[in-house]
Write an enzyme that holds these catalytic residues in place. Structure first.
Site, PDB file in Angstrom:
ATOM      1  N   TYR A   1       0.812  -1.228   0.000  1.00 24.16           N
ATOM      2  CA  TYR A   1       0.000   0.000   0.000  1.00 24.16           C
ATOM      3  C   TYR A   1       0.841   1.272   0.000  1.00 24.16           C
ATOM      4  O   TYR A   1       0.417   2.302   0.530  1.00 24.16           O
ATOM      5  CB  TYR A   1      -0.931   0.044   1.232  1.00 24.16           C
TER       6      TYR A   1
ATOM      7  N   TYR B   1     -14.581  -4.826   3.059  1.00 22.18           N
ATOM      8  CA  TYR B   1     -13.217  -5.215   2.675  1.00 22.18           C
ATOM      9  C   TYR B   1     -13.078  -6.709   2.958  1.00 22.18           C
ATOM     10  O   TYR B   1     -13.347  -7.165   4.069  1.00 22.18           O
ATOM     11  CB  TYR B   1     -12.157  -4.434   3.470  1.00 22.18           C
TER      12      TYR B   1
ATOM     13  N   ASP C   1     -17.310 -13.237   7.120  1.00 15.74           N
ATOM     14  CA  ASP C   1     -15.863 -13.068   7.039  1.00 15.74           C
ATOM     15  C   ASP C   1     -15.414 -12.570   8.408  1.00 15.74           C
ATOM     16  O   ASP C   1     -15.470 -11.376   8.699  1.00 15.74           O
ATOM     17  CB  ASP C   1     -15.527 -12.066   5.923  1.00 15.74           C
TER      18      ASP C   1
ATOM     19  N   LYS D   1      -5.903 -14.290  10.361  1.00 15.36           N
ATOM     20  CA  LYS D   1      -5.203 -13.382  11.294  1.00 15.36           C
ATOM     21  C   LYS D   1      -4.917 -14.034  12.654  1.00 15.36           C
ATOM     22  O   LYS D   1      -3.901 -14.686  12.828  1.00 15.36           O
ATOM     23  CB  LYS D   1      -6.010 -12.097  11.477  1.00 15.36           C
TER      24      LYS D   1
HETATM   25  C1  LIG Z   1     -12.283  -8.822   6.993  1.00 14.56           C
HETATM   26  C2  LIG Z   1     -11.055  -9.232   6.267  1.00 14.56           C
HETATM   27  N1  LIG Z   1     -11.115 -10.213   5.361  1.00 14.56           N
HETATM   28  C3  LIG Z   1     -10.024 -10.631   4.696  1.00 14.56           C
HETATM   29  C4  LIG Z   1      -8.796 -10.041   4.905  1.00 14.56           C
HETATM   30  C5  LIG Z   1      -7.599 -10.502   4.122  1.00 14.56           C
HETATM   31  O1  LIG Z   1      -6.739 -11.239   4.926  1.00 14.56           O
HETATM   32  P1  LIG Z   1      -5.210 -11.432   4.459  1.00 14.56           P
HETATM   33  O2  LIG Z   1      -4.551 -10.112   4.575  1.00 14.56           O
HETATM   34  O3  LIG Z   1      -4.668 -12.448   5.437  1.00 14.56           O
HETATM   35  O4  LIG Z   1      -5.245 -11.945   3.063  1.00 14.56           O
HETATM   36  C6  LIG Z   1      -8.682  -9.004   5.822  1.00 14.56           C
HETATM   37  C7  LIG Z   1      -7.395  -8.325   6.050  1.00 14.56           C
HETATM   38  O5  LIG Z   1      -7.287  -7.281   6.629  1.00 14.56           O
HETATM   39  C8  LIG Z   1      -9.843  -8.575   6.524  1.00 14.56           C
HETATM   40  O6  LIG Z   1      -9.804  -7.580   7.404  1.00 14.56           O
END
Ligand SMILES: Cc1ncc(COP(=O)(O)O)c(C=O)c1O
Length: 400
Positions: free
Chosen positions: A6, A133, A223, A250
């Protein structure tokens, strides 16, 4: 040469160089700092936790990785059993992958193929939230709704087959009535939308979403890559409303090794379980079920349970509320808080220019983005360290 995330490489400020880390502290060449954002919200136990470190080292002495195609092993078996027992309802069927984005991709592919396997080929659309996101891979960019991350899709003439809806029940109901025949899933970051600006919304929206998904036979995907493992003050939001598929990442491994899991309910799994080989889920990341990651995840869940993390999170939430409720400044649009997360949204992004260095000088590592100054500390944080973070955030507005 490292190409950083980024960042405009031509103008970016040099990153702080970490030489050591322990607990909530990062030792950098530029000084000691509390990690106020848990390395992108993942390091819930802090750094160098002995139980997690030992689990990884023990496993490394046996083997670090074997593929899951044609092979299996104890850490992945134990982790899938643990997740099946630990997650609510019949969220029992664990598909592992190497990152949150891929975990979401798997969930979206699962939802699409679930209907393809039933011959419902017209269900190509997905419902997703405004400001969503879900990652940086192509389909997750499409499911996302933030031009700052996803503007590149415009080259293709924008996105296809994704309908964004605000977190308002009337808009949700309208979308279901209008599009249901062509939709395979509704995907949400439940209760807390992270990278879209730490936006928080009410559980009533998710309860209604569950009802509508049942009524129209559409899969509901949570998610919980960011919200899972206590961040909202709930262990999982899925404890409150049961989705058909949940994605975790995470904090799954305590942030020690990149890994994710897409967990489906029985009804979804049954949609693939068949004599027809073509009904199999055709997906298989090389590092899925990595033995080090699974060992770290088992250790992480063990610590989470035995050291009463939900109580730790409640204490963090109480301190945040005590310190931040009512905090105001003409430059601030809103202060939001939920569980182990606090966000100050300002009116203009320029208000936050220079904050990172200001925080560094006060022993806090922060990474505000756009109009959002936020903290999501490791759950092991003590009150004094938490106050250091919150006071630094407040001091930024008092200084001029
Ligand atoms: C809600 C959500 N989904 C998916 C992701 C993507 O995860 P990664 O960075 O491990 O690919 C993130 C990353 O910040 C996220 O906050």
């Amino acid at each position: 040469m490292i190409w950083y995330p980024y960042e405009q490489m031509k103008t970016m400020k040099a990153p702080y160089e970490v030489v050591d880390a322990q607990g909530v502290w990062l030792d950098t060449r530029e000084g000691r700092m509390i990690d106020s954002i848990s390395s992108w919200w993942s390091v819930i136990h802090g750094y160098r936790h002995p139980v997690l470190t030992n689990a990884i080292m023990e496993q490394a002495r046996r083997f670090s990785h074997v593929m899951l195609g044609g092979l299996t092993h104890e850490p992945v078996q134990k982790l899938s059993e643990k997740l099946a027992a630990w997650l609510p309802g019949d969220l029992d069927y664990c598909f592992f992958s190497d990152s949150g984005s891929v975990g979401v991709e798997v969930a979206l592919k699962m939802a699409l193929q679930y209907y393809v396997n039933r011959g419902e080929l017209q269900r190509t659309k997905i419902l997703s939230l405004t400001h969503a996101y879900h990652g940086d891979t192509f389909k997750t960019m499409e499911a996302g709704d933030d031009a700052d991350y996803h503007f590149i899709l415009d080259v293709y003439g924008g996105k296809r087959d994704v309908i964004h809806i605000p977190t308002e029940i009337a808009a949700l109901e309208e979308a279901f009535v209008r599009y249901h025949a062509h939709v395979n899933c509704l995907i949400v970051e439940p209760l807390l939308q992270g990278a879209g600006g730490m936006r928080m919304y009410d559980i009533s929206f998710l309860k209604r979403a569950r009802e509508l998904c049942d009524q129209y036979g559409i899969l509901l995907i949570f998610d919980e890559v960011a919200t899972g493992f206590g961040r909202t003050g709930n262990r999982f939001v899925a404890d409150l409303v049961l989705p058909d598929i949940i994605v975790l990442g995470k904090a799954l491994t305590g942030g020690y090794i990149g890994h994710a899991v897409t967990v489906a309910r029985r009804n979804v799994y049954d949609g693939f379980y068949d004599d027809d080989a073509a009904h199999a889920l055709m997906h298989g990341p090389t590092f899925m079920g990595n033995a080090l990651a699974c060992s770290a995840a088992l250790a992480s869940i063990h610590v989470f349970e035995t050291e009463r993390y939900m109580e730790k999170i409640a204490r963090i939430a109480a301190v945040i509320k005590r310190e931040m409720e009512g905090f105001a400044d003409p430059r601030i649009r809103e202060v939001r808080m939920m569980g182990g997360c606090v966000c100050i949204e300002v009116n203009e992004p320029e208000t936050l220019a220079g904050y990172q260095e200001f925080a560094r000088a006060r022993g806090v590592f922060a990474r505000p983005f756009l109009k959002y100054l936020y903290a999501m500390p490791p759950y092991i944080i003590g009150e004094e360290e938490l106050l250091q973070i919150l006071n630094t955030m407040k001091a930024w507005f008092w200084r001029r």
